[in-house]
Design an enzyme around this catalytic site. Structure first.
Site, mmCIF file in Angstrom:
data_model
loop_
_atom_site.group_PDB
_atom_site.id
_atom_site.type_symbol
_atom_site.label_atom_id
_atom_site.label_comp_id
_atom_site.label_asym_id
_atom_site.label_seq_id
_atom_site.Cartn_x
_atom_site.Cartn_y
_atom_site.Cartn_z
ATOM 1 N N ARG A 17 0.811 -1.223 0.000
ATOM 2 C CA ARG A 17 0.000 0.000 0.000
ATOM 3 C C ARG A 17 0.848 1.280 0.000
ATOM 4 O O ARG A 17 0.336 2.367 -0.217
ATOM 5 C CB ARG A 17 -0.964 -0.011 1.200
ATOM 6 N N LYS A 24 8.545 -1.263 3.412
ATOM 7 C CA LYS A 24 7.853 -0.319 4.300
ATOM 8 C C LYS A 24 8.670 0.106 5.526
ATOM 9 O O LYS A 24 8.776 1.295 5.831
ATOM 10 C CB LYS A 24 6.546 -0.974 4.741
ATOM 11 N N ASN A 229 0.885 2.039 6.859
ATOM 12 C CA ASN A 229 0.542 1.187 5.717
ATOM 13 C C ASN A 229 0.519 1.969 4.416
ATOM 14 O O ASN A 229 0.610 1.382 3.347
ATOM 15 C CB ASN A 229 -0.823 0.528 5.942
ATOM 16 N N ASN A 388 38.594 28.010 -9.261
ATOM 17 C CA ASN A 388 39.239 26.813 -8.700
ATOM 18 C C ASN A 388 39.273 25.658 -9.685
ATOM 19 O O ASN A 388 39.936 24.677 -9.453
ATOM 20 C CB ASN A 388 38.509 26.376 -7.421
ATOM 21 N N TYR A 389 38.567 25.773 -10.795
ATOM 22 C CA TYR A 389 38.409 24.634 -11.696
ATOM 23 C C TYR A 389 38.933 25.018 -13.068
ATOM 24 O O TYR A 389 38.471 25.991 -13.672
ATOM 25 C CB TYR A 389 36.917 24.271 -11.761
HETATM 26 C C1 UD1 Z 1 -2.248 -6.208 11.416
HETATM 27 C C2 UD1 Z 1 -3.274 -7.007 12.219
HETATM 28 C C3 UD1 Z 1 -4.466 -6.105 12.529
HETATM 29 C C4 UD1 Z 1 -3.987 -4.885 13.279
HETATM 30 C C5 UD1 Z 1 -2.853 -4.163 12.524
HETATM 31 C C6 UD1 Z 1 -2.247 -3.111 13.425
HETATM 32 C C7 UD1 Z 1 -3.076 -9.327 11.477
HETATM 33 C C8 UD1 Z 1 -3.673 -10.424 10.679
HETATM 34 N N1 UD1 Z 1 -3.690 -8.148 11.459
HETATM 35 O O1 UD1 Z 1 -2.877 -5.863 10.192
HETATM 36 O O2 UD1 Z 1 -5.399 -6.795 13.336
HETATM 37 O O3 UD1 Z 1 -5.069 -3.991 13.496
HETATM 38 O O4 UD1 Z 1 -1.813 -5.072 12.173
HETATM 39 O O5 UD1 Z 1 -1.257 -2.348 12.775
HETATM 40 O O6 UD1 Z 1 -2.059 -9.543 12.139
HETATM 41 N N2 UD1 Z 1 4.355 -9.205 8.257
HETATM 42 C C9 UD1 Z 1 5.307 -10.190 8.135
HETATM 43 N N3 UD1 Z 1 5.012 -11.313 7.427
HETATM 44 C C10 UD1 Z 1 3.801 -11.521 6.867
HETATM 45 C C11 UD1 Z 1 2.820 -10.514 6.999
HETATM 46 C C12 UD1 Z 1 3.116 -9.371 7.699
HETATM 47 O O7 UD1 Z 1 6.416 -10.044 8.639
HETATM 48 O O8 UD1 Z 1 3.626 -12.596 6.258
HETATM 49 C C13 UD1 Z 1 4.687 -7.996 9.008
HETATM 50 C C14 UD1 Z 1 4.590 -6.732 8.164
HETATM 51 O O9 UD1 Z 1 5.831 -6.474 7.547
HETATM 52 C C15 UD1 Z 1 4.219 -5.684 9.190
HETATM 53 C C16 UD1 Z 1 3.441 -6.453 10.244
HETATM 54 O O10 UD1 Z 1 3.754 -7.814 10.052
HETATM 55 O O11 UD1 Z 1 5.370 -5.121 9.795
HETATM 56 C C17 UD1 Z 1 1.934 -6.254 10.114
HETATM 57 O O12 UD1 Z 1 1.523 -6.706 8.833
HETATM 58 P P1 UD1 Z 1 0.480 -5.887 7.960
HETATM 59 O O13 UD1 Z 1 0.318 -6.579 6.665
HETATM 60 O O14 UD1 Z 1 0.833 -4.467 7.958
HETATM 61 O O15 UD1 Z 1 -0.829 -6.137 8.834
HETATM 62 P P2 UD1 Z 1 -2.096 -5.214 8.927
HETATM 63 O O16 UD1 Z 1 -2.957 -5.431 7.751
HETATM 64 O O17 UD1 Z 1 -1.691 -3.847 9.249
HETATM 65 CA CA CA Z 2 0.224 -2.735 9.359
#
Ligand code: UD1
Ligand code: CA
Length: 465
Positions: A17, A24, A229, A388-389
């Site tokens: 996103r 990110k 995000n 200078n150049y």
């Molecule tokens: C997540 C939560 C949501 C919460 C929000 C808060 C879940 C399913 N949802 O959603 O309930 O309100 O955070 O900010 O957990 N990441 C990984 N590996 C993956 C997927 C994600 O390392 O396979 C990491 C991302 O890089 C990120 C974090 O986990 O740093 C959160 O992932 P993201 O996809 O941003 O989750 P949200 O949709 O924000």
């Molecule tokens: Ca997130």
């Protein structure tokens, strides 16, 4: 508690996103990658090195985070639950608790995590999570509570019914688990949801139905749980960090004439009794001493400034040092490698580059001084240029102590003007000038008495004809 508290930071997702080539967590807010703020937080509350879960652009993340963490790799981004599972082998036999932070949630305060830890301990929870009530719950996971107030489950926005979307309390993405309850349950997650991912958030429902206690602490200030995000979120985070940076500087004795207009990286320091005018940008490793005045439109990048320095309107400087009691600008441009000793004056429309000015030297108007050594108390007249150049090499100009350079001089480098020497205005200096000499290269002035009278008479004659 903090000694056997393990920390996992989720940072494997690309962050689609953001619409960016950069992962990110490496996007910057107030001069630092957002994951740095999460690393600071981890260091504040736990005595152990955090485990960062890396996946997308793992080499870039490792290069940026370095030895501030240990790493576990998530090869495919199958969801937040799957991400946490990758740390299982590193935490085998850990009898305590695991704090899970998101690499994209940088604004949480240490006190808030302390409150989370406190509640977890005193309530004897299997899991305690951080929630918040933002103005717009948007895409955050919704907290579904039982009639008695205990947390029953989290439903992701994409999987929620219309009624569930009405819930104002949402998941901040920060969890404290009893380690014993974490990994065993992660094995049982399914991908039966809108995104086809292993959701960490499904553990809440699993623990609840298994009869375990799940507690929640509501963040007093919803900004603490903002997750980055999108670029819009990043702007919110940036402005909140700006607000905190300025607040901290004010607490340390700095005056801001209009704090909402300045942009100051969280890495910048400013001494007490300095005054910062509107629309000032201070970046990188910039440090200002005490009693400085920083006028509107000043932009400093990696600049070290001493005490009682006056930076006038529109001054731009990069990778330079400015010693005590200097005056610079308005509209001066100090390029990389400029070093100003104490009491130096650089005036309007002066550009410097790799130029070292010794104490008390002055270049007050409209000059270019590049690749130069300028001695003590040297006075450089208006419109002076170091040539200078030569098209191939950069050559050095040396003006020894006490030299006086008349206005509109060109110093064709390499060239040296000896101690105490004078250069007459309008000169082009191509050869070294000995100490205490006068060098003058302009053509001698010719005066023709009455010339204008004769010209007017001639013109009048022509008109008659
Ligand atoms: C997540 C939560 C949501 C919460 C929000 C808060 C879940 C399913 N949802 O959603 O309930 O309100 O955070 O900010 O957990 N990441 C990984 N590996 C993956 C997927 C994600 O390392 O396979 C990491 C991302 O890089 C990120 C974090 O986990 O740093 C959160 O992932 P993201 O996809 O941003 O989750 P949200 O949709 O924000
Ligand atoms: Ca997130």
């Amino acid at each position: 508690m903090s000694e056997n508290l393990a920390v996992i930071i989720l940072a494997a997702g690309q962050g689609t996103r953001m619409k960016s080539a950069t992962i990110k967590v490496l996007h910057r807010a107030a001069g630092r990658p957002i994951i740095d703020y999460v690393l600071d937080l981890a260091a504040d509350v736990a005595g152990t090195l955090p485990i960062v879960i890396v996946g997308h652009q793992r080499e870039a993340v490792r290069a940026s985070v370095g030895d501030r963490a240990r790493y576990a790799v998530q090869d495919q981004q199958l969801g937040t639950g799957h991400a946490v599972l990758q740390a299982a082998s590193l935490l085998e036999g850990n009898g305590g608790n695991v704090l899970i932070l998101s690499g994209d949630v940088p604004l949480t305060r240490p006190q808030t995590l302390q409150a989370l830890i406190q509640a977890h301990e005193s309530e004897g929870n299997a899991l305690t999570l951080l929630t918040m009530r933002p103005d717009e719950p948007g895409m955050y996971g919704r907290i579904v509570r039982d009639a008695d107030g205990s947390v029953r489950r989290i439903v992701e926005a994409r999987d929620a019914t219309r009624e569930e979307l009405e819930i104002g309390e949402v998941n901040a993405g920060i969890y404290l688990f009893a380690t014993s309850q974490l990994f065993s349950n992660l094995e049982n997650l399914s991908t039966d949801n809108a995104q086809g991912e292993y959701y960490l958030t499904d553990l809440i429902g699993m623990l609840h139905s298994g009869g375990y206690r799940v507690g929640a602490v509501v963040a007093a200030d919803p900004v603490e749980a903002v997750g980055v995000n999108s670029r819009h979120d990043l702007a919110i985070v940036e402005s909140e960090i700006q607000r905190r940076v300025v607040r901290k500087l004010m607490d340390g004795g700095v005056t801001f004439r209009n704090p909402s207009t300045v942009v100051i990286d969280s890495t910048v320091t400013i001494g007490a009794d300095s005054v910062v005018y509107p629309f000032v940008t201070l970046e990188g490793t910039t440090k200002l001493g005490e009693g400085c005045v920083v006028e509107p439109g000043v932009h400093l990048i990696n600049v070290t400034v001493g005490d009682d320095v006056h930076l006038k309107t529109g001054t731009v400087a990069e990778a330079s040092t400015i010693d005590d009691e200097c005056t610079v600008g308005p509209y001066a441009h100090l390029r990389a490698g400029t070093r100003l000793g104490p009491h130096v004056k650089i005036g309007n429309f002066v550009e410097t580059k790799k130029a070292v000015f010794d104490e008390g030297a002055k270049a007050s108007h409209l000059s270019y001084i590049g690749d130069a050594e300028v001695g003590r108390d040297v006075n450089i007249g208006a419109g002076t240029i170091t040539c200078n150049y030569d098209g191939v090499n950069k050559n050095v100009t040396i003006l020894e102590d006490g030299v006086f350079i008349g206005s509109d001089t060109q110093l064709v480098a390499p060239v040296r003007v000896g101690k105490g020497a004078y250069v007459g205005a309008g000169s082009t200096i191509t050869k070294d000038v000995p100490a205490d000499a006068l060098a003058l290269s302009r053509a001698p002035q010719r005066v023709v008495e009455g010339w204008a009278v004769k010209r007017r008479e001639r013109l009048a004659e022509q008109k008659k004809k």
